[in-house]
Design a protein around this motif. Structure first.
Motif, PDB file in Angstrom:
ATOM      1  N   MET A   1       0.825  -1.208   0.000  1.00 19.84           N
ATOM      2  CA  MET A   1       0.000   0.000   0.000  1.00 19.84           C
ATOM      3  C   MET A   1       0.865   1.268   0.000  1.00 19.84           C
ATOM      4  O   MET A   1       0.603   2.221  -0.717  1.00 19.84           O
ATOM      5  N   LYS A   4       2.151   2.418  -3.423  1.00 21.63           N
ATOM      6  CA  LYS A   4       1.189   3.157  -4.248  1.00 21.63           C
ATOM      7  C   LYS A   4       0.993   4.579  -3.732  1.00 21.63           C
ATOM      8  O   LYS A   4       0.883   5.526  -4.512  1.00 21.63           O
ATOM      9  N   LEU A   5       0.942   4.726  -2.418  1.00 18.95           N
ATOM     10  CA  LEU A   5       0.809   6.061  -1.834  1.00 18.95           C
ATOM     11  C   LEU A   5       2.009   6.921  -2.204  1.00 18.95           C
ATOM     12  O   LEU A   5       1.874   8.065  -2.642  1.00 18.95           O
ATOM     13  N   PHE A   8       1.922   7.973  -5.892  1.00 20.69           N
ATOM     14  CA  PHE A   8       0.948   9.026  -6.170  1.00 20.69           C
ATOM     15  C   PHE A   8       1.422  10.362  -5.594  1.00 20.69           C
ATOM     16  O   PHE A   8       1.422  11.385  -6.272  1.00 20.69           O
ATOM     17  N   PHE A  44      -7.915   9.981  -4.102  1.00 17.50           N
ATOM     18  CA  PHE A  44      -7.136   8.841  -4.609  1.00 17.50           C
ATOM     19  C   PHE A  44      -7.275   7.646  -3.671  1.00 17.50           C
ATOM     20  O   PHE A  44      -7.569   6.526  -4.099  1.00 17.50           O
ATOM     21  N   ILE A  45      -7.098   7.868  -2.382  1.00 14.23           N
ATOM     22  CA  ILE A  45      -7.149   6.764  -1.410  1.00 14.23           C
ATOM     23  C   ILE A  45      -8.532   6.110  -1.409  1.00 14.23           C
ATOM     24  O   ILE A  45      -8.663   4.885  -1.409  1.00 14.23           O
ATOM     25  N   GLU A  46      -9.559   6.934  -1.444  1.00  8.98           N
ATOM     26  CA  GLU A  46     -10.912   6.371  -1.384  1.00  8.98           C
ATOM     27  C   GLU A  46     -11.208   5.519  -2.619  1.00  8.98           C
ATOM     28  O   GLU A  46     -11.846   4.465  -2.520  1.00  8.98           O
ATOM     29  N   ASN A  47     -10.732   5.959  -3.784  1.00 10.48           N
ATOM     30  CA  ASN A  47     -10.938   5.166  -5.011  1.00 10.48           C
ATOM     31  C   ASN A  47     -10.103   3.901  -5.000  1.00 10.48           C
ATOM     32  O   ASN A  47     -10.575   2.817  -5.342  1.00 10.48           O
ATOM     33  N   GLU A  48      -8.858   4.067  -4.578  1.00  6.11           N
ATOM     34  CA  GLU A  48      -7.896   2.969  -4.671  1.00  6.11           C
ATOM     35  C   GLU A  48      -8.192   1.875  -3.654  1.00  6.11           C
ATOM     36  O   GLU A  48      -8.076   0.696  -3.944  1.00  6.11           O
ATOM     37  N   HIS A  49      -8.585   2.257  -2.451  1.00  9.62           N
ATOM     38  CA  HIS A  49      -8.723   1.277  -1.373  1.00  9.62           C
ATOM     39  C   HIS A  49     -10.168   0.995  -0.984  1.00  9.62           C
ATOM     40  O   HIS A  49     -10.425   0.212  -0.080  1.00  9.62           O
ATOM     41  N   LYS A  77      -9.991   0.260   7.004  1.00 14.72           N
ATOM     42  CA  LYS A  77     -10.126  -0.944   6.194  1.00 14.72           C
ATOM     43  C   LYS A  77     -10.699  -2.077   7.034  1.00 14.72           C
ATOM     44  O   LYS A  77     -11.423  -2.917   6.552  1.00 14.72           O
TER      45      LYS A  77
END
Lengths: 79, 480
Positions: A1, A4-5, A8, A44-49, A77
């Motif tokens: 994770m 990816k963070l 971005f 981004f986080i809300e879409n990705e995770h 999560k």
């Protein structure tokens, strides 16, 4: 994770010459993450995770570093 | 009539109304008026040769009192953005050629110029505070420094007449009264603050300074707006978009907030639509105009016309402006009592208007079928980054100071939330690396001017005529 963070944040939001040398506890706000950057990061986080980060928890301490972000996301999560 | 005449009258007619709230501290009109007169009296002695006072204070009550004091003393105020790096602050201070700097605490180490420093915490004992100075209508009231296309910051000189014309128009148009509480968030070097301070104070409204840490937390910001019964809020679209996305609005949503004004950048229709949906009882207005003209065009938002992907118009002439479109280029030319007196550069006022007192905005506009003005971007290279105006030339000047750099060009790349962000392409001397450049460049520029990308090139792409091909560079930087 975190990878990816990192990708971005350093490709889209904050410019540092050598992202590899930016530590997981280093201060993102000092590095230039501003309110607009935080807004894009949350989208981004809300879409990705697939998590929803509660509005009331958007505050400097939750977004200050990569580790803080990861903790924050993981807390939601599990729910 | 000087800009502060209306405020000074309010100090007599509504002395017990609250003028300012700043966290736990508040001042009535009487107290604010007295403090401003007392501090103003400390300034009068040295006033004659250089009637300019620099304000080195963060947004808040102290800075507001310092501004009122400067104006009462017949001087104009020059607010600094203390987040600027010292080299930029020292440039502006030297350029302004002021009589005094009002700050807090002891004189800072970074300050180079031998300008007297006045600590607002310990002002010298003034002799009798006389009546406010008589100031001519065309005397400067403020100099607001902005990014300059020549590579150096430049000061926009606004007269008492210009600022009063805007302040009065806004107070009437948005029906501000003594029962209103205005949230002040814009720093004083931004022209949005002219509304927050002078429209409010001229009619006896209350100015409540938004704590600056709230901008990182939209739900705490909306809770603050609710708790403090804010009725009018003037800010930038990017912050309002953040509220639309994550504002966690209570039900009923902000019942006291009757008016939201926004300016400084384009508000994407989709986000505005979301916000309008969340705040059904609030009136929204799109205000348009560069610092040089303040608001010259405005559009009361018609909710039913908002359509995702369709830019909203900038609307109709405001503040009595007469607008004209250059037939060849589509450039908007503004004739308005708001117009600047000129640019302040190196201690002198330099002309900035056309022979018939028009201001060429550099913005491309057109009229739509409803007779409203619509904005189509810049005719030159100026960028808008989160509401800040950024001249690529100013960033290039800083980059070119580094001996490792052979040439460089800065362009804007699109960003879904900030509008545009600067990005830099650099041709380096052999053996030099970007790492040597990036850190010092960032130290010399305010954060909103930091390029979001740096790339090193073997050579600059050129057009057939030998000029830099900015179009090609932009594509390169957008896709890198």
């Amino acid at each position: 994770m975190k990878k990816k963070l990192r990708d971005f944040i350093f490709q889209e939001l904050v410019f540092v010459t050598d992202p590899k040398r930016f530590g997981d506890d280093d201060d993102l706000l000092e590095a230039g993450l501003d309110s607009m950057g935080i807004m894009r990061l949350i989208m981004f986080i809300e879409n990705e995770h697939g998590v929803t980060l509660p509005d009331t928890e958007i505050e400097p301490d939750n977004v200050r570093s990569l580790n803080a972000l990861e903790h924050w996301i993981l807390r939601h999560k599990k729910e | 009539m000087p800009l502060l005449t209306a405020f000074n009258r309010q100090c007599q007619t509504t002395p017990d109304t609250i003028a300012f709230i700043d966290g736990d501290r508040q001042l009535s009109y009487r107290q604010a008026g007295q403090l401003a007169c007392r501090l103003g009296a400390c300034l009068m002695h040295g006033q004659v040769p250089r009637p300019r006072v620099i304000i080195a204070l963060e947004r808040g009550i102290d800075a507001a009192i310092a501004i009122l004091a400067a104006l009462n003393a017949g001087a104009c105020y020059i607010p600094l953005d203390l987040k600027n790096p010292p080299n930029r602050l020292n440039y502006i201070i030297a350029d302004a050629d002021a009589q005094t700097i009002i700050g807090k605490g002891r004189r800072p180490d970074w300050l180079e110029a031998p300008v007297p420093w006045l600590d607002i915490g310990h002002p010298p004992l003034a002799e009798n505070a006389g009546p406010p100075a008589i100031t001519a209508d065309d005397a400067p009231a403020a100099i607001l420094y902005t990014s300059g296309s020549t590579g150096m910051p430049k000061g926009v000189v606004l007269s008492h007449r210009a600022m009063r014309n805007f302040a009065d128009w806004a107070a009437v148009t948005f029906k501000i009264s003594t029962t209103d509480t205005i949230a002040s968030l814009a720093p004083f070097h931004f022209d949005l603050s002219v509304f927050d301070l002078f429209s409010s104070l001229s009619v006896g409204a209350t100015v409540n300074f938004v704590p600056s840490n709230l901008t990182l937390s939209p739900s705490r910001l909306t809770a603050w707006l609710a708790q403090h019964r804010i009725s009018i809020f003037y800010t930038v679209p990017s912050l309002l978009s953040f509220i639309a996305l994550k504002g966690n609005l209570p039900t009923p949503p902000l019942p006291h907030l009757k008016t939201v004004l926004f300016a400084g950048e384009v508000f994407p229709a989709r986000q505005l639509q979301t916000l309008c949906g969340l705040l059904p009882a609030t009136n929204f207005y799109n205000l348009y105009g560069p610092t040089e003209t303040n608001v010259c065009c405005y559009w009361p938002v018609e909710r039913e016309r908002l359509q995702s992907g369709h830019p909203i118009p900038i609307g109709h002439p405001a503040c009595g402006a007469i607008l004209q479109i250059d037939g060849t280029t589509g450039e908007l030319i503004v004739h308005s009592a708001n117009n600047l007196s000129g640019y302040w550069q190196q201690g002198k006022l330099r002309p900035a208007l056309t022979t018939d007192n028009g201001y060429r905005t550099g913005d491309k506009v057109s009229l739509n079928g409803q007779g409203e003005y619509c904005y189509h971007g810049r005719l030159d290279r100026m960028l808008k980054c989160s509401g800040h105006r950024v001249e690529p030339a100013e960033i290039e000047t800083v980059i070119l100071q580094h001996p490792e750099v052979l040439s460089c060009a800065v362009v804007g790349i699109t960003d879904s939330t900030s509008g545009q962000r600067p990005a830099a392409a650099i041709v380096l001397k052999p053996d030099a690396t970007l790492e040597q450049i990036v850190k010092p460049v960032k130290q010399q520029l305010p954060a909103y001017m930091h390029p979001c990308k740096f790339i090193a090139l073997g050579s600059m792409p050129c057009l057939a005529n030998g000029k830099t091909d900015y179009g090609a560079l932009q594509q390169l930087l957008e896709n890198s």
